[in-house]
Structures are given as C-alpha cells and as structure tokens.
Write an enzyme that holds these catalytic residues in place. Structure first.
Site, PDB file in Angstrom:
ATOM      1  N   SER A 228     -27.650 -27.705 -16.975  1.00  0.00           N
ATOM      2  CA  SER A 228     -26.997 -28.186 -18.183  1.00  0.00           C
ATOM      3  C   SER A 228     -26.718 -29.683 -18.131  1.00  0.00           C
ATOM      4  CB  SER A 228     -25.714 -27.374 -18.405  1.00  0.00           C
ATOM      5  OG  SER A 228     -25.126 -27.641 -19.641  1.00  0.00           O
TER       6      SER A 228
ATOM      7  N   ASP B 113     -27.196 -32.309 -24.468  1.00  0.00           N
ATOM      8  CA  ASP B 113     -27.094 -32.330 -23.012  1.00  0.00           C
ATOM      9  C   ASP B 113     -28.442 -31.921 -22.422  1.00  0.00           C
ATOM     10  OD1 ASP B 113     -26.969 -29.661 -23.791  1.00  0.00           O
ATOM     11  OD2 ASP B 113     -25.554 -29.092 -22.224  1.00  0.00           O
TER      12      ASP B 113
ATOM     13  N   ASP C 260     -29.881 -29.289 -21.196  1.00  0.00           N
ATOM     14  CA  ASP C 260     -30.617 -28.093 -21.628  1.00  0.00           C
ATOM     15  C   ASP C 260     -30.465 -27.838 -23.116  1.00  0.00           C
ATOM     16  OD1 ASP C 260     -27.947 -27.246 -21.536  1.00  0.00           O
ATOM     17  OD2 ASP C 260     -28.468 -25.224 -20.893  1.00  0.00           O
TER      18      ASP C 260
ATOM     19  N   ASP D 121     -28.069 -27.014 -25.149  1.00  0.00           N
ATOM     20  CA  ASP D 121     -27.274 -25.955 -25.785  1.00  0.00           C
ATOM     21  C   ASP D 121     -25.980 -26.513 -26.365  1.00  0.00           C
ATOM     22  OD1 ASP D 121     -25.875 -26.389 -23.433  1.00  0.00           O
ATOM     23  OD2 ASP D 121     -25.744 -24.279 -22.869  1.00  0.00           O
TER      24      ASP D 121
END
Length: 449
Positions: free
Chosen positions: A101, A241, A243, A245
């Site tokens: 992340s 960010d 990833d 999400d």
C-alpha cells in the site's frame, strides 16, 4: 510465532520478514483454505503493485498456489480494487494482491480476497495461519496433470477500465485534472480513464522504476500535487497511494481535501439524489469531529466503527449501506466495488463537480475540519492494553475529557501492530491540544514501561 495477519493482510520488509519461503507457504495455505469447498481445480487471481520485490514474491506465491493443484491467473500490475473486481468478473475462487500500500519500497504485503471480492474475515485468516503453522505437511501435493499452472490475463487492465466507466454517467469536458500516481499501481489506469472521459489530464509521478513507489509522492506526500494543481491551473488534483485503494484531493486553490471531506461531499450529494441508504454513511471513530457535526447539521446519520476499512465494509454489508470510509482516503462505494477504490472515488468526486457546476472548494465547505493532534506513546507491548486499568492514567484522561468537552474530544487508540498507544485530541486551540496530548502520552510511557 506471533499473528501473521495485521489489519490489512500480511506485511513486512520483503526478503527478510516477508520472505519468498513465507509467501510460498502462504500461497499453499491460502489456496487450500479459500478453495477447499470447490469441486474443481481452483482458480486464483494474482495482482501486484510496482515494487521491485513484486516479481520475486509473485513467483513464490504462484508456486505455492500451483503446488496444491490450483491455477494462478496473473494480472500483473493493477490496483488492489481491480483484483477485487476481476475476481467477480472472471468468476474465480479467490484473489491475492501483492502490495504494501502506502509503505516505503522495502516493504511488501499479501492481501487475500474471497470469491466475492471481499477481504477475508478474521476467522478465515486464523484458519490460514493455523494451516501455516500446524498443518502444512497435510496439504496435497498433486502430480502430473493435477499440478496447477500460471495463466497470464492480458485483458485485465482493459476490463477494469471498462468497469470504471460504468460508475459515472457524465463526461468531463472542460475540466482539467491533475493526477499523482505515486509511481504505483494506478500509473496506467488513472491517466487513461480520465483522458477517455474527456478530461484535460496532467500527470506526475507515473514513471515507476521499481524503487520510487510512494517516494515523496502520492497520498502520503501531497506537496508536489499541491504545487502541480496551481501550475497546471487544474480544477482538482487527485493523489493515489501505491496500490490505489485510497485517494486524497487537492482543490483548485491548492488546499487538501481529505477522506472525511470527500465522504461529506458524496453523502450530501447522494442524499439529495435520494440514493443514500437510510441517510446513513459509515465512518470510523477517527473521523474528524467536523464530519460528525456536518452530518448532524444535514440530517445524515453516521454509523461508527473501529479503525480499519475492513470494519467499515463489514458494517456496510451488515446494514446495506452504500457509502463509507476513512479520513485517510479509503472510500467505499458498495454499489460499485467491494473495497476502497481510489480511482473510482476520484471519478465520483469529479462527477459531482461536473453535475453541480461547483468548484471543489465550495463542495468541501460543507464541512469544517477541526484541528487534530496525534501523539504516540511508546509503551511495553505486553502492557499497551492496560491503560484503562491504571488509576493515574484514567484520572488524566478524565481531566482532558472535561477540558475539551463541548468543542473537542479526546480519543485513545491502541496500535494493533506496534507497541504504541495513540493519543488524538481535537479542538480549536492546537497549541493547547499538543501540550495536553504530549502530557498524557508521557504519563502512559512512564506508567506502562
């Protein structure tokens, strides 16, 4: 050995904490637990972000999956929410995302999704851990044609883009959008989707080299985007960010619009459209006090959960709510996807701007953001849950509750992964709050060594 799974999967420094051997065994155990009810050779989707360690861990994970007779469907670099969506679209048995992340490049992580695209319940994570630590030798080792194989899904990105387009019903002609892709998993998807929906798109930090993910960019480092919005004369900036999400915004004046403000904008718009289920939005206890004041003023109910987007999602599913999220920018639109989706969130915000004709600063003014201070108390891991048993700490907490009652609040949260207690105070006098938080944190450190 301690618990593997934290609040968002298994995470650690790649190759020392999160080793290929550990990930291989996670692949074996996870594939077995998540597909043991199937009566066919299981099919598991595997995606990753742009970290240099991704190739190494993908190879280990896929080897583990294939070793128990399951097939791995590799979609390579995609956002985490794409994995959640594509598992459902392709009717697969589970999904795995290799990502840490917003963490620095040396970290990586493993997130599992079930066949409906939801992150795993605690009991399923516990079962995977039990297999990992106690039952690995009992797992099947098929031979010959029963061994699993890797399948490359080349159309995955196009399918995810097609899905994103279905979540909005307007084009963005006349709007200039600035994007910060964090040199992460959104680096292809985000520029393409906004351009195809006719926005004038300006992009920074979309040249990943395996090492620069989240490096002074993305939703944890907003300074570049703040400046870029001004120089590009954009109507809005969106930062993702690693990833993708989560998403945070910058308004046309270069000011931050955080997850609470984004939820406030979306909740008010959905309520006006008659689409906000039971006029309720789901948020964590860490949401800004101004968010709760906004909701009360606009006759919107807030269902509160403990910190973590998985707990927000559980509450949304339980009571059929469609909107929820966190201050950090994890926003869930459950009518569209089963997890936080940064690019989807950006599309919803831009759609509201287009439909209302309002600037982002005007939309965000529906909520006053009260100052917050956060101080970490470094305590003994064994004693961090004992703060409510200590009379001196309880006395100080009661004094602070009285001090900030009426125009602020004090919130104490024990870290789930570190030997820390987080002291958060909201109010109007930041200097006063900082001193009070530091005093309480110092007392906790002294009493809970």
């Amino acid at each position: 050995m301690g618990r593997l799974f934290g609040t968002d999967g298994v995470r650690g420094v790649a190759n020392t904490e999160l080793t290929p051997e550990l990930v291989y065994n996670l692949g074996r155990a996870g594939a077995h637990v998540l597909t043991k009810e199937t009566h066919h050779a299981a099919k598991i989707l595997v995606g990753m972000d742009t970290r240099i360690s991704g190739d190494m861990l993908e190879a280990a994970l896929i080897a583990g999956i294939c070793s128990v007779g399951a097939h791995a469907f590799s979609v390579e670099v995609v956002p985490t929410p794409a994995v959640a969506y594509l598992v459902r679209k392709y009717n697969l048995d589970a999904g795995v995302m290799i990502s840490a992340s917003h963490n620095p490049v040396e970290y990586n992580g493993i997130k599992f999704f079930n066949n409906e695209g939801y992150k795993l319940r605690d009991d399923l994570e516990d079962e995977i851990e039990d297999v990992m630590f106690n039952k690995l030798d009992t797992l099947p080792r098929p031979e010959g044609k029963l061994v699993g194989n890797r399948v490359l899904v080349e159309e995955a990105l196009d399918d995810y883009l097609a899905f994103l387009k279905t979540t909005v019903d307007v084009k963005f002609d006349g709007l200039t959008v600035a994007l910060d892709c964090a040199n992460g998993a959104s680096y292809k998807v985000a520029p393409i989707i906004f351009s195809e929906l006719n926005a004038e798109t300006c992009v920074i930090h979309n040249e990943p080299d395996g090492l620069n993910i989240n490096e002074k960019c993305g939703s944890t480092h907003m300074e570049d985007l703040m400046a870029f919005v001004k120089t590009s004369k954009a109507a809005v900036g969106f930062a993702f960010d690693g990833d993708a999400d989560r998403c945070l915004c910058i308004d046309e004046n270069g000011n931050l619009v955080d997850g609470d403000q984004m939820m406030a904008i979306c909740a008010n718009f959905l309520k006006q459209e008659g689409k906000l289920t039971n006029n309720t939005v789901v948020a964590t206890v860490m949401s800004n006090l101004g968010f709760f004041q906004m909701a009360e003023k606009n006759d919107i109910h807030v269902a509160q959960t403990k910190v973590g987007d998985r707990y927000v999602l559980e509450k949304m599913i339980e009571d059929h709510y469609i909107l929820g999220g966190e201050q950090s920018g994890h926003v869930i639109f459950l009518e569209h996807n089963t997890t936080g989706d940064g690019v989807l969130t950006a599309l919803q915000i831009l759609s509201i701007m287009k439909k209302t004709g309002k600037k982002l600063s005007e939309l965000a003014s529906c909520m006053e953001v009260l100052p917050q201070v956060l101080v970490n108390a470094n305590v003994s891991n064994a004693k961090k849950d004992d703060y409510l048993l200590d009379d001196e700490i309880k006395k100080e907490m009661n004094l602070l509750d009285q001090q900030f009652s009426g125009e602020g609040r004090v919130l104490i949260r024990v870290s789930g992964t570190e030997p820390k207690i987080r002291v958060m105070i909201e109010g109007r006098n930041k200097e006063e709050m900082q001193k009070a938080a530091e005093k309480l944190a110092a007392l906790m450190e002294e009493r809970l060594k």
